[in-house]
Enzyme design. Structure first.
Site, PDB file in Angstrom:
ATOM      1  N   LYS A 235      -9.079  -6.280  10.068  1.00 13.84           N
ATOM      2  CA  LYS A 235      -8.244  -6.073  11.153  1.00 13.84           C
ATOM      3  C   LYS A 235      -7.793  -6.518  12.598  1.00 13.84           C
ATOM      4  O   LYS A 235      -6.728  -7.367  11.967  1.00 13.84           O
ATOM      5  CB  LYS A 235      -8.182  -4.443  11.577  1.00 13.84           C
ATOM      6  CG  LYS A 235      -8.201  -3.449  10.724  1.00 13.84           C
ATOM      7  CD  LYS A 235      -6.901  -3.249  10.027  1.00 13.84           C
ATOM      8  CE  LYS A 235      -5.743  -2.468  10.032  1.00 13.84           C
ATOM      9  NZ  LYS A 235      -5.041  -2.638   9.608  1.00 13.84           N
TER      10      LYS A 235
ATOM     11  N   GLY B  61       0.547  -1.298   0.169  1.00 15.63           N
ATOM     12  CA  GLY B  61       0.298  -0.214   0.020  1.00 15.63           C
ATOM     13  C   GLY B  61       1.546   1.570  -0.178  1.00 15.63           C
ATOM     14  O   GLY B  61       0.521   2.423   0.716  1.00 15.63           O
TER      15      GLY B  61
HETATM   16  N1  LIG Z   1      -5.156   6.067   9.138  1.00 21.76           N
HETATM   17  C1  LIG Z   1      -5.578   5.483  10.769  1.00 21.76           C
HETATM   18  O1  LIG Z   1      -5.644   6.189  11.732  1.00 21.76           O
HETATM   19  C2  LIG Z   1      -4.986   4.442  11.015  1.00 21.76           C
HETATM   20  C3  LIG Z   1      -5.259   4.216  12.982  1.00 21.76           C
HETATM   21  C4  LIG Z   1      -5.258   2.330  12.588  1.00 21.76           C
HETATM   22  C5  LIG Z   1      -4.705   1.974  11.950  1.00 21.76           C
HETATM   23  N2  LIG Z   1      -4.596   1.553  10.559  1.00 21.76           N
HETATM   24  C6  LIG Z   1      -3.916   1.472   9.743  1.00 21.76           C
HETATM   25  O2  LIG Z   1      -2.993   1.313   9.357  1.00 21.76           O
HETATM   26  C7  LIG Z   1      -2.771   1.417   7.607  1.00 21.76           C
HETATM   27  C8  LIG Z   1      -2.810   2.644   6.583  1.00 21.76           C
HETATM   28  O3  LIG Z   1      -3.870   3.337   6.829  1.00 21.76           O
HETATM   29  P1  LIG Z   1      -3.694   4.766   5.819  1.00 21.76           P
HETATM   30  O4  LIG Z   1      -4.621   6.184   7.583  1.00 21.76           O
HETATM   31  O5  LIG Z   1      -2.458   5.339   5.644  1.00 21.76           O
HETATM   32  O6  LIG Z   1      -4.980   4.405   5.279  1.00 21.76           O
HETATM   33  P2  LIG Z   1      -4.762   4.676   3.197  1.00 21.76           P
HETATM   34  O7  LIG Z   1      -4.157   5.754   2.975  1.00 21.76           O
HETATM   35  O8  LIG Z   1      -6.185   4.563   2.955  1.00 21.76           O
HETATM   36  O9  LIG Z   1      -4.238   4.330   2.829  1.00 21.76           O
HETATM   37  C9  LIG Z   1      -4.091   2.281   2.738  1.00 21.76           C
HETATM   38  C10 LIG Z   1      -3.473   1.473   1.483  1.00 21.76           C
HETATM   39  O10 LIG Z   1      -3.954   0.297   1.239  1.00 21.76           O
HETATM   40  C11 LIG Z   1      -4.359   0.236  -0.192  1.00 21.76           C
HETATM   41  N3  LIG Z   1      -4.972  -0.405   0.057  1.00 21.76           N
HETATM   42  C12 LIG Z   1      -6.452  -0.850  -0.006  1.00 21.76           C
HETATM   43  N4  LIG Z   1      -6.653  -1.961  -0.253  1.00 21.76           N
HETATM   44  C13 LIG Z   1      -5.952  -2.548  -0.629  1.00 21.76           C
HETATM   45  C14 LIG Z   1      -6.183  -4.163  -1.861  1.00 21.76           C
HETATM   46  N5  LIG Z   1      -7.075  -4.675  -2.433  1.00 21.76           N
HETATM   47  N6  LIG Z   1      -5.187  -4.430  -2.231  1.00 21.76           N
HETATM   48  C15 LIG Z   1      -4.268  -3.616  -2.138  1.00 21.76           C
HETATM   49  N7  LIG Z   1      -3.823  -1.709  -1.334  1.00 21.76           N
HETATM   50  C16 LIG Z   1      -4.956  -1.835  -0.899  1.00 21.76           C
HETATM   51  C17 LIG Z   1      -4.945   1.492  -0.643  1.00 21.76           C
HETATM   52  O11 LIG Z   1      -4.012   1.333  -2.304  1.00 21.76           O
HETATM   53  P3  LIG Z   1      -4.809   2.979  -2.961  1.00 21.76           P
HETATM   54  O12 LIG Z   1      -3.558   4.097  -3.368  1.00 21.76           O
HETATM   55  O13 LIG Z   1      -4.854   1.924  -4.396  1.00 21.76           O
HETATM   56  O14 LIG Z   1      -6.675   2.707  -2.695  1.00 21.76           O
HETATM   57  C18 LIG Z   1      -3.886   2.429   0.612  1.00 21.76           C
HETATM   58  O15 LIG Z   1      -2.305   3.030   0.174  1.00 21.76           O
HETATM   59  C19 LIG Z   1      -4.043   0.411   7.351  1.00 21.76           C
HETATM   60  O16 LIG Z   1      -3.453  -0.662   7.626  1.00 21.76           O
HETATM   61  C20 LIG Z   1      -4.969   0.797   8.608  1.00 21.76           C
HETATM   62  O17 LIG Z   1      -5.465  -0.037   8.999  1.00 21.76           O
HETATM   63  C21 LIG Z   1      -4.411   3.460  10.155  1.00 21.76           C
END
Ligand SMILES: NC(=O)c1ccc[n+]([C@@H]2O[C@H](COP(=O)([O-])OP(=O)(O)OC[C@H]3O[C@@H](n4cnc5c(N)ncnc54)[C@H](OP(=O)(O)O)[C@@H]3O)[C@@H](O)[C@H]2O)c1
Length: 262
Positions: A106, A14
């Site tokens: 998750k 990602g």
């Molecule tokens: N942000 C928060 O507050 C938060 C809190 C706790 C945990 N997390 C965890 O941290 C991680 C990153 O989150 P983030 O906030 O950085 O979110 P984000 O910016 O939305 O990034 C998510 C990434 O996952 C990719 N993705 C989604 N579905 C996919 C699939 N089927 N196959 C391949 N890639 C896929 C997306 O790619 P595309 O660009 O192609 O869509 C994007 O690059 C996640 O695991 C999330 O659960 C985040």
């Protein structure tokens, strides 16, 4: 950050996302060779990755969906570690109750991975952040960045005064590198720095940026949030002051046009 010896190869899934972009920025700056997976390498929303310092020598992008086994194998080939950051997150989902699917997904993924690691040669460490805020590197908005942006953009009259645990995106990225690099790291790490009541957060924003249009009233909510990053701090993790997170985030929103200064 200190440089790694030799060129260690790692994969980040990602790659173009909010958190993964910071993880990659720190990895390439330390001299890691990074294989980043993206669903569409030609999409302009991933263009910021190639502009990161050292990216031309140290970053290679691979096309892979999480359900694409062959694509993921190609991306992880030759790597000593994988930072599995990719996840479909609610803001982009069109299923009913997306939050519940997200939490279930998750939880199951984490417990399966920890279980699998018990009987394999892989060591598996999980880092569980609270709500991630702070400056985005990517040109598009992700779900949690909207948390701060919505408060600044105005249009909310009244808000529930909920307590929310938050952490800076750069502190989470640093926690991931720490967990990867420290040989003593083991198991699961909660990664959070501040618990903020919405009214306190708005007052903080107001003191830094008085000209934005903030919610005017708050409904009392009594629930409390208790989370501790003590285990991560014992590993050497430190977090930034909240003002730094807010100021850097707002600066980035204004520069990239998500927020208008006028
Ligand atoms: N942000 C928060 O507050 C938060 C809190 C706790 C945990 N997390 C965890 O941290 C991680 C990153 O989150 P983030 O906030 O950085 O979110 P984000 O910016 O939305 O990034 C998510 C990434 O996952 C990719 N993705 C989604 N579905 C996919 C699939 N089927 N196959 C391949 N890639 C896929 C997306 O790619 P595309 O660009 O192609 O869509 C994007 O690059 C996640 O695991 C999330 O659960 C985040």
């Amino acid at each position: 950050m200190t440089e790694v010896e030799g060129k260690q190869r790692v994969c980040v899934t990602g790659a173009g996302g909010y958190l993964a972009s910071w993880v990659i920025k720190f990895l390439v700056s330390k001299g890691y060779m990074v294989h980043g997976t993206v669903r569409d390498p030609g999409d302009m929303k991933n263009a910021h990755l190639t502009k990161l310092e050292n990216a031309s020598e140290n970053l290679q992008l691979f096309k892979a969906d999480l359900l694409d086994y062959e694509g993921l194998c190609a991306a992880t080939d030759g790597c000593t570690g994988v930072f599995h950051v990719a996840c479909p997150v609610p803001a982009r989902s069109n299923v009913p109750n997306p939050e519940e699917y997200y939490c279930l997904g998750k939880t199951v993924a984490e417990s399966e991975a920890l279980e699998y690691a018990k009987s394999s040669e892989f060591s598996n460490i999980t880092v569980c952040p609270s709500i991630i805020i702070g400056p985005p590197l990517q040109p598009t908005m992700n779900a949690s960045s909207l948390f701060l942006l919505t408060l600044l953009k105005g249009g909310i009259e009244s808000l529930e005064n909920k307590a929310r645990p938050v952490v800076d995106v750069r502190d989470v990225a640093e926690a991931l590198l720490l967990a990867y690099e420290k040989p003593e790291a083991k198991g699961r790490y909660i990664c959070t720095s501040y618990v903020l009541r919405m009214q306190d957060l708005v007052n903080k924003l107001k003191s830094l940026y008085p000209n934005y249009n903030y919610p005017k009233s708050f409904t009392a909510i009594e629930e409390d949030v208790k989370m501790s990053s003590e285990k991560l701090q014992n590993l050497g993790w430190k977090y930034r002051p909240l003002d730094e997170t807010i100021v850097d985030a707002v600066k980035r929103y204004e520069e990239s046009g998500f927020l208008s200064k006028d």
